[in-house]
Design an enzyme around this catalytic site. Structure first.
Site, PDB file in Angstrom:
ATOM      1  N   ALA A  90       0.844  -1.202   0.000  1.00 27.49           N
ATOM      2  CA  ALA A  90       0.000   0.000   0.000  1.00 27.49           C
ATOM      3  C   ALA A  90       0.876   1.249   0.000  1.00 27.49           C
ATOM      4  O   ALA A  90       0.556   2.245  -0.654  1.00 27.49           O
ATOM      5  CB  ALA A  90      -0.916  -0.018   1.222  1.00 27.49           C
ATOM      6  N   THR A  91       1.983   1.183   0.713  1.00 22.29           N
ATOM      7  CA  THR A  91       2.888   2.335   0.760  1.00 22.29           C
ATOM      8  C   THR A  91       3.337   2.699  -0.658  1.00 22.29           C
ATOM      9  O   THR A  91       3.336   3.871  -1.048  1.00 22.29           O
ATOM     10  CB  THR A  91       4.113   1.989   1.641  1.00 22.29           C
ATOM     11  OG1 THR A  91       3.638   1.573   2.925  1.00 22.29           O
ATOM     12  CG2 THR A  91       5.037   3.179   1.807  1.00 22.29           C
ATOM     13  N   ASN A 170      -6.187   2.748  11.314  1.00 23.97           N
ATOM     14  CA  ASN A 170      -5.463   1.540  11.721  1.00 23.97           C
ATOM     15  C   ASN A 170      -5.191   1.480  13.218  1.00 23.97           C
ATOM     16  O   ASN A 170      -4.708   0.463  13.704  1.00 23.97           O
ATOM     17  CB  ASN A 170      -4.143   1.453  10.962  1.00 23.97           C
ATOM     18  CG  ASN A 170      -3.326   2.718  11.081  1.00 23.97           C
ATOM     19  OD1 ASN A 170      -3.772   3.782  10.622  1.00 23.97           O
ATOM     20  ND2 ASN A 170      -2.174   2.640  11.693  1.00 23.97           N
ATOM     21  N   GLN A 198      -7.080  -0.735   5.695  1.00 26.88           N
ATOM     22  CA  GLN A 198      -7.726  -1.406   6.832  1.00 26.88           C
ATOM     23  C   GLN A 198      -9.181  -1.753   6.540  1.00 26.88           C
ATOM     24  O   GLN A 198      -9.753  -2.615   7.201  1.00 26.88           O
ATOM     25  CB  GLN A 198      -7.670  -0.516   8.091  1.00 26.88           C
ATOM     26  CG  GLN A 198      -6.278  -0.272   8.628  1.00 26.88           C
ATOM     27  CD  GLN A 198      -5.637  -1.526   9.219  1.00 26.88           C
ATOM     28  OE1 GLN A 198      -6.308  -2.478   9.603  1.00 26.88           O
ATOM     29  NE2 GLN A 198      -4.313  -1.523   9.279  1.00 26.88           N
ATOM     30  N   SER A 218      -4.404  -3.414   0.373  1.00 24.68           N
ATOM     31  CA  SER A 218      -3.169  -4.163   0.593  1.00 24.68           C
ATOM     32  C   SER A 218      -3.493  -5.614   0.921  1.00 24.68           C
ATOM     33  O   SER A 218      -4.293  -5.903   1.812  1.00 24.68           O
ATOM     34  CB  SER A 218      -2.412  -3.506   1.760  1.00 24.68           C
ATOM     35  OG  SER A 218      -1.170  -4.127   1.957  1.00 24.68           O
ATOM     36  N   HIS A 220      -1.856  -8.014   2.433  1.00 28.95           N
ATOM     37  CA  HIS A 220      -1.533  -8.634   3.728  1.00 28.95           C
ATOM     38  C   HIS A 220      -2.432  -8.156   4.874  1.00 28.95           C
ATOM     39  O   HIS A 220      -2.288  -8.597   6.004  1.00 28.95           O
ATOM     40  CB  HIS A 220      -0.050  -8.463   4.075  1.00 28.95           C
ATOM     41  CG  HIS A 220       0.351  -7.099   4.565  1.00 28.95           C
ATOM     42  ND1 HIS A 220       0.471  -6.798   5.896  1.00 28.95           N
ATOM     43  CD2 HIS A 220       0.671  -5.966   3.902  1.00 28.95           C
ATOM     44  CE1 HIS A 220       0.873  -5.541   6.030  1.00 28.95           C
ATOM     45  NE2 HIS A 220       0.990  -5.020   4.833  1.00 28.95           N
ATOM     46  N   THR A 251       8.583  -7.431 -14.251  1.00 27.10           N
ATOM     47  CA  THR A 251       7.949  -8.739 -14.065  1.00 27.10           C
ATOM     48  C   THR A 251       7.146  -8.712 -12.776  1.00 27.10           C
ATOM     49  O   THR A 251       7.699  -8.453 -11.708  1.00 27.10           O
ATOM     50  CB  THR A 251       9.020  -9.840 -13.964  1.00 27.10           C
ATOM     51  OG1 THR A 251       9.837  -9.752 -15.129  1.00 27.10           O
ATOM     52  CG2 THR A 251       8.386 -11.217 -13.870  1.00 27.10           C
ATOM     53  N   CYS A 338       2.439   0.899  14.397  1.00 30.74           N
ATOM     54  CA  CYS A 338       2.672   0.912  12.952  1.00 30.74           C
ATOM     55  C   CYS A 338       3.691   1.958  12.536  1.00 30.74           C
ATOM     56  O   CYS A 338       4.001   2.085  11.368  1.00 30.74           O
ATOM     57  CB  CYS A 338       1.358   1.155  12.215  1.00 30.74           C
ATOM     58  SG  CYS A 338       0.777  -0.313  11.370  1.00 30.74           S
TER      59      CYS A 338
HETATM   60  N1  PLP Z   1      -2.321   2.394   5.250  1.00 33.39           N
HETATM   61  C1  PLP Z   1      -2.844   1.870   6.364  1.00 33.39           C
HETATM   62  C2  PLP Z   1      -4.144   2.392   6.894  1.00 33.39           C
HETATM   63  C3  PLP Z   1      -2.189   0.835   7.038  1.00 33.39           C
HETATM   64  O1  PLP Z   1      -2.715   0.320   8.155  1.00 33.39           O
HETATM   65  C4  PLP Z   1      -0.960   0.366   6.506  1.00 33.39           C
HETATM   66  C5  PLP Z   1      -0.182  -0.687   7.220  1.00 33.39           C
HETATM   67  O2  PLP Z   1      -0.211  -0.798   8.414  1.00 33.39           O
HETATM   68  C6  PLP Z   1      -0.461   0.937   5.336  1.00 33.39           C
HETATM   69  C7  PLP Z   1      -1.171   1.950   4.730  1.00 33.39           C
HETATM   70  C8  PLP Z   1       0.801   0.465   4.701  1.00 33.39           C
HETATM   71  O3  PLP Z   1       0.548  -0.777   4.104  1.00 33.39           O
HETATM   72  P1  PLP Z   1       1.704  -1.676   3.468  1.00 33.39           P
HETATM   73  O4  PLP Z   1       2.293  -2.428   4.610  1.00 33.39           O
HETATM   74  O5  PLP Z   1       1.021  -2.569   2.482  1.00 33.39           O
HETATM   75  O6  PLP Z   1       2.677  -0.757   2.824  1.00 33.39           O
END
Ligand code: PLP
Length: 396
Positions: A90-91, A170, A198, A218, A220, A251, A338
């Site tokens: 997600a980042t 989160n 989330q 995301s 995971h 890829t 986090c």
């Molecule tokens: N955005 C939110 C609300 C999150 O909770 C998180 C991860 O904790 C992220 C973004 C970042 O996600 P990723 O670990 O896939 O980069």
């Protein structure tokens, strides 16, 4: 639950519920659903072609997997498959938004963002502002961790180009008024960026009905593997990559994307049932904890929250000490867990204006679909015992 591990064909010792300590940190990451893990494994071992290979059927099969996953991701959030772009996290997807916007807009522009966005957004925008690429207008939240429509409308009046509003927080789990905000941003021609990391797989999301320009999810966080995420949005059609079409395409991580797609498919089918049961577990945990710790205060208690979230504070009980005591028995975190290991008060609880003692004692719990009633009862007793022990050692 709809996704019981009994259905899994993996060895029980590798099933998520057999992992000890009791895992209650599902906002940080979720265990991979064993059915998803099977898809990942079979993709790696049997369907290992490069999706960009056009010379043989190995490539076709892998390209078909990417295609199907794109479809499953799109269906979870009401998007068209062609509006899904895979990233590694997600980042990375959030950074892609800013990269695409900077490429499209050229000069400096203003971005409005809630103060309770994830550090992935806050750090990125702060760095971009420092480098002179954009200006950031931070939007306050209320004491419950909710960003009001009035605050959003005020920010829109200050004419940003983009507005970031996360779908669910989160730390305190608060569900933000994304659909209503989208009506405001759309009528003012402001692009809306919704970090649904989330929320996706926990709450129904409909990108097309909600007029969201960019949505991020995301793998995971929804029982899929790490290494896959998506940026979804109509905007992507106009904002093509700055690279020409004939440029080398990287890829893709086919196995992770295959698992992500399967996880999204399962969430679409099972989310409603699972989240209802997770909500029951959360309420059971809250009741049992409150019976043992009558002065605990739930943060964001009066806001709509995602089912598995419980964030609470207990006066005189530093959160890091409780987490340390529980290290080998229950996996929970402090509100700031986090923030890339950076200690200090949670920016979310600070933005909520909570007094220092509530920031310093906040514990974040995230329940998931593999947690059982027994685990929740055991965890409640262990957390209560640890809390009481920290409190009495502080008094001594
Ligand atoms: N955005 C939110 C609300 C999150 O909770 C998180 C991860 O904790 C992220 C973004 C970042 O996600 P990723 O670990 O896939 O980069």
């Amino acid at each position: 639950m709809g996704s019981s591990v009994e259905n899994a064909t993996l060895h029980p010792e590798t099933s998520p519920s057999s992992v000890r300590p009791i895992y209650l940190d599902h906002h940080a990451t979720t265990p991979v659903d064993p059915r998803v893990a099977e898809v990942v494994l079979s993709t790696m071992v049997q369907r290992y072609g490069n999706p960009n290979s056009v010379a043989h059927s190995f490539g076709d099969v892998a390209a078909g997997i990417i295609h199907r996953s794109r479809d499953d991701v799109a269906r979870l959030v009401g998007a068209a498959p062609e509006d899904v772009r895979f990233t590694g996290s997600a980042t990375e997807a959030l950074r892609l938004v800013i990269g695409l916007e900077m490429a499209a807009r050229g000069g400096s522009f203003t971005v409005a963002a809630s103060r309770i966005e994830h550090p992935a957004v806050i750090d990125m925008l702060t760095a971009a502002e420092r480098a002179g690429f954009l200006m950031v207008d931070w939007i306050d939240c209320d004491a419950q961790g909710l960003v009001s429509l009035t605050a959003i409308a005020d920010a829109i009046d200050r004419r940003p180009a983009l507005l970031f509003l996360m779908a669910a927080n989160n730390e305190v789990g608060t569900i933000q008024p994304v659909a209503e905000a989208a009506v405001l941003t759309r009528s003012a021609n402001v692009g809306l960026v919704v970090d649904a990391s989330q929320a996706a797989g926990r709450l129904p999301i409909d990108v097309s009905a909600s007029l969201i320009d960019y949505l991020i999810l995301s793998s995971h966080k929804l029982y899929g593997p790490k290494g896959a995420a998506a940026l979804v949005g109509l905007e992507l059609r106009d904002k093509a990559s700055p690279f020409p079409l004939e440029a080398h395409a990287p890829t893709p991580n086919t196995a992770a994307i295959a698992g992500f797609g399967e996880a999204c498919r399962l969430r679409r089918l099972e989310m409603a049932v699972d989240e209802a049961q997770i909500g029951n577990l959360r309420d059971r945990l809250a009741v049992r904890l409150a019976a043992a710790i009558p002065d605990m205060v739930v943060n964001g208690a009066r806001a709509p929250r995602i089912a598995g979230n419980l964030n609470f504070s207990v006066a005189g009980v530093p959160n890091d000490q409780v987490v340390a005591r529980l290290r080998d028995t229950v996996a929970i975190s402090t509100g700031a867990a986090c923030s890339f290991g950076v200690d200090g008060p949670s920016h979310v609880l600070v933005a909520m204006g909570l007094p220092n003692w509530r920031q310093e004692t906040a514990l974040r719990i995230g329940i998931g679909k593999f947690n059982t009633e027994t685990e929740i009862e055991q965890a409640a007793d262990l957390i209560a015992t640890a809390t009481q022990a920290v409190r009495s050692s502080a008094i001594r």
